[in-house]
Write an enzyme that holds these catalytic residues in place. Structure first.
Site, PDB file in Angstrom:
ATOM      1  N   ASP A 115       0.857  -1.181   0.000  1.00  0.00           N
ATOM      2  CA  ASP A 115       0.000   0.000   0.000  1.00  0.00           C
ATOM      3  C   ASP A 115       0.898   1.238   0.000  1.00  0.00           C
ATOM      4  O   ASP A 115       1.833   1.337   0.801  1.00  0.00           O
ATOM      5  CB  ASP A 115      -0.897  -0.040   1.247  1.00  0.00           C
ATOM      6  CG  ASP A 115      -1.995   1.001   1.180  1.00  0.00           C
ATOM      7  OD1 ASP A 115      -3.131   0.632   0.856  1.00  0.00           O
ATOM      8  OD2 ASP A 115      -1.697   2.183   1.457  1.00  0.00           O
ATOM      9  N   ILE A 116       0.615   2.143  -0.923  1.00  0.00           N
ATOM     10  CA  ILE A 116       1.444   3.352  -1.011  1.00  0.00           C
ATOM     11  C   ILE A 116       1.164   4.217   0.223  1.00  0.00           C
ATOM     12  O   ILE A 116       0.002   4.445   0.576  1.00  0.00           O
ATOM     13  CB  ILE A 116       1.140   4.138  -2.300  1.00  0.00           C
ATOM     14  CG1 ILE A 116       1.365   3.224  -3.528  1.00  0.00           C
ATOM     15  CG2 ILE A 116       2.008   5.390  -2.389  1.00  0.00           C
ATOM     16  CD1 ILE A 116       1.025   3.881  -4.844  1.00  0.00           C
ATOM     17  N   ASN A 152      -2.177  12.916  -3.722  1.00  0.00           N
ATOM     18  CA  ASN A 152      -3.286  13.362  -4.570  1.00  0.00           C
ATOM     19  C   ASN A 152      -3.731  14.773  -4.214  1.00  0.00           C
ATOM     20  O   ASN A 152      -3.938  15.617  -5.090  1.00  0.00           O
ATOM     21  CB  ASN A 152      -4.484  12.417  -4.402  1.00  0.00           C
ATOM     22  CG  ASN A 152      -4.469  11.320  -5.456  1.00  0.00           C
ATOM     23  OD1 ASN A 152      -3.957  11.512  -6.549  1.00  0.00           O
ATOM     24  ND2 ASN A 152      -5.031  10.177  -5.109  1.00  0.00           N
ATOM     25  N   GLU A 165      -4.737   2.308  -4.246  1.00  0.00           N
ATOM     26  CA  GLU A 165      -3.280   2.457  -4.183  1.00  0.00           C
ATOM     27  C   GLU A 165      -2.655   1.210  -3.566  1.00  0.00           C
ATOM     28  O   GLU A 165      -1.625   1.251  -2.941  1.00  0.00           O
ATOM     29  CB  GLU A 165      -2.904   3.713  -3.392  1.00  0.00           C
ATOM     30  CG  GLU A 165      -3.147   3.661  -1.905  1.00  0.00           C
ATOM     31  CD  GLU A 165      -4.518   4.193  -1.481  1.00  0.00           C
ATOM     32  OE1 GLU A 165      -5.459   4.146  -2.305  1.00  0.00           O
ATOM     33  OE2 GLU A 165      -4.631   4.644  -0.338  1.00  0.00           O
ATOM     34  N   ASP A 192      -1.853   9.447 -10.439  1.00  0.00           N
ATOM     35  CA  ASP A 192      -1.832   8.386 -11.449  1.00  0.00           C
ATOM     36  C   ASP A 192      -0.405   8.069 -11.885  1.00  0.00           C
ATOM     37  O   ASP A 192      -0.039   6.914 -12.076  1.00  0.00           O
ATOM     38  CB  ASP A 192      -2.646   8.814 -12.682  1.00  0.00           C
ATOM     39  CG  ASP A 192      -4.142   8.722 -12.420  1.00  0.00           C
ATOM     40  OD1 ASP A 192      -4.523   8.240 -11.328  1.00  0.00           O
ATOM     41  OD2 ASP A 192      -4.930   9.133 -13.294  1.00  0.00           O
TER      42      ASP A 192
END
Ligand code: ATP
Ligand code: MG
Lengths: 264, 278
Positions: free
Chosen positions: A92-93, A100, A135, A109
């Site tokens: 998971d980022i 964002n 993500e 993106d």
């Protein structure tokens, strides 16, 4: 493929194939009938192309969630049959929402695309890499012994942390991922959901221990928490206090579960 | 027993054997060691045999169960010989004093204590060879949650978790139950509380284990996990006496409190495991 016998009678030009063609063209594949291509071959190529598309995440080009689940189910079978050691990693980022919010969705993106590419380059061709959610990514690594799995997961984490991701001219950002992993229980048939859940709880650990970390489930660790023990033994204490030994009364006041799962 | 599988026909493709639990296989297991698994297995087998069932006890602890000591048997041919292809399965099956059969592992089996593909295949072959010939197959497993234990348990339709009222035994039983629920989706685990000192405490202990499980182990709400209290066996000096004399309690003093408890347990399990003729 019994239906193919009939397909020679079908003229592709009579079918409404525009949408299908457009989808393939969009994915940089030729969706038009080539000269000399038989109707059967053309339809087959179109169907194959659509099948491939249905398993792909359009943004990153990795496998999508559907692809991931199918692969996971297959792995469960393999493990139950062969005892092969298969590792599932969930990534998971970290703080993706703030990327964002600060830099915009296009930047987000771009981060997803670059990390996806890096991820794919860190693993072996036989491994399955998928975009699991927004993500979140998943990697299924067949034939993966514990030390190897740890090493690969670390390699992925470090490689991603060292990326400089261009999001605009003259503007680069960096991102990290948290990684949680679990091995399928060898020889024993489990379910995909339980497997994911085990990896997910490791991801949760990686997040809550500070992010940019790898946490792998130690297979079959005998862990019973103090809370569990407290509740388990509470009746023994009651037993001593009540000489008649009426122990059917459930104890109370045991601590509740911590809430699971953090986002970002 | 001539149609029992022999090593030569090797049941070629074990991969084709379904991995679903076998209806008449019962696993006797525990978290902590030394709580009475072997004592329960051997005497339960005798009690079931007395009720007219064909029973076999398999040393699924691969040589560490001490079944041989409890039954006072000195086998020439063991499971080890079957695994290594030196003997046929039927030659390793021994009659035990209590009117049942045993398959003892033999000391060489320690080298098989890791679940390699060979061990797994041999295990499956042996179980498949035994199934047609018995009404009940009891697996006396090792303590804890090694992969061999987990595998043996995964073959059984019923798991009998033996625990004593001590905190260490309860903790280990609970930990093992968690693993069985998590990895094998066991929905029913039978709890047998051994060495109880007062009536009703086994029921309370099972209830308590269930409470902790409900609270701390997330399970599928549509398939909740049930711990079924299946029997209490009281502390009984006769048990020790029987062990010292190397005789079965069920033969020696079947009327003692522990013996009665085991007889009762056998009656209960018989109803659960052995399908009634229609
Ligand atoms: N109900 C009982 N009353 C008194 N003593 C008992 C009772 N049950 C078991 N014991 C004692 O506990 C000892 C250990 O039992 P047993 O060998 O069956 O345990 P186990 O769980 O098979 O051990 P291991 O994990 O080493 O295989 C027995 O020798 C016996 O002396
Ligand atoms: Mg034993």
């Amino acid at each position: 493929m019994a239906s193919l016998t009939a397909s020679s009678l079908i003229n592709p030009h009579d079918l409404q194939l525009d949408d299908a063609c457009a989808l393939l063209q969009h994915d940089a594949k030729n969706g038009l009938q080539e000269s000399g291509e038989s109707p059967t071959d053309y339809l087959q190529r179109l169907i194959d192309g659509l099948c491939e598309l249905s398993l792909k995440d359009p943004l990153t080009g990795l496998g999508n969630r559907r692809h991931f689940h199918a692969a996971l189910e297959r792995s469960i079978e393999t493990v139950a049959r062969s005892g092969e050691s298969v590792l599932l990693l969930l990534l998971d980022i970290d703080h993706f929402k703030s990327i964002n919010d600060t830099h915009g969705h296009l930047a987000g993106d771009q981060v997803l695309r670059v990390i996806a590419g890096c991820l794919a380059s860190c693993v072996r061709p036989m491994d399955i890499v998928a975009r699991y959610g927004g993500e979140e990514f998943a990697v299924i690594m067949p034939n993966c012994r514990p030390l190897f799995g740890q090493a690969v997961a670390e390699r992925i984490r470090k490689s991603i942390a060292s990326l400089t991701i261009p999001i605009a001219p003259m503007q680069n950002i960096q991102a990290t991922v948290s990684i949680g992993g679990a091995y399928a229980p060898e020889w024993v048939r489990s379910t995909a959901d339980l497997w994911i859940e085990r990896a997910d709880s490791q991801l949760y650990r990686a997040k809550s221990d500070g992010r940019n970390l790898v946490k792998l489930d130690q297979p079959r660790e005998l862990s019973v928490s103090a809370e569990e023990k407290g509740l388990l033994f509470s009746h023994l204490i009651m037993d001593e206090m009540t000489p008649t030994g009426n122990m059917g009364i459930p104890p109370h006041g045991a601590p509740g579960l911590p809430t699971k799962r953090v986002i970002a | 027993m001539n149609d029992v599988l022999t090593p030569t026909d090797a049941s070629q493709d074990v991969a084709k054997v379904p991995l679903k639990p076998y209806g008449k296989v019962l696993a006797v297991t525990s978290g902590k060691g030394g709580v009475g698994k072997t004592f329960v297995s051997a005497n339960l087998a005798a009690a079931l045999a007395k009720r007219g069932n064909r029973v076999l006890v398999l040393d699924a602890d691969l040589g560490l169960a001490n079944l041989d000591v409890v039954l006072n048997l000195f086998p020439k041919i063991t499971l080890h010989d079957v695994f290594t292809g030196k003997a046929r399965l039927e030659d390793a099956i021994l009659p035990a004093p209590g009117g049942f059969s045993v398959l003892l592992a033999g000391s060489g089996m320690v080298e098989y204590s890791r679940l390699t593909p060979e061990v797994r295949n041999e295990f499956l072959r042996v179980i498949n060879g035994l199934i047609p010939h018995y009404d009940v197959v009891l697996l006396d497993t090792g303590a804890g949650i090694s992969d061999v234990v987990l595998f043996a348990v995964s073959l059984a339709s019923e798991v009998l978790m033996v625990a004593t009222p001590e905190p260490t035994s309860l903790t280990d039983a609970y930990a093992t139950i968690k693993v069985l629920v998590g990895q094998q989706q066991r929905q029913t685990i039978r709890v047998i509380v051994n060495q109880v000192t007062r009536q009703g405490s086994g029921q309370a202990i099972t209830h308590q284990l269930q409470q902790v499980l409900n609270r701390f182990v997330a399970t599928d709400p549509e398939h909740p996990v049930h711990l079924v209290h299946t029997g209490d066996i009281p502390v009984d000096p006769e048990v020790r006496q029987a062990v010292m004399r190397r005789q079965l309690l069920m033969q020696n003093t079947p009327g003692c409190p522990a013996g009665q408890a085991i007889a009762q347990l056998a009656g209960k399990l018989e109803k659960i495991v052995i399908p009634k003729p229609a």
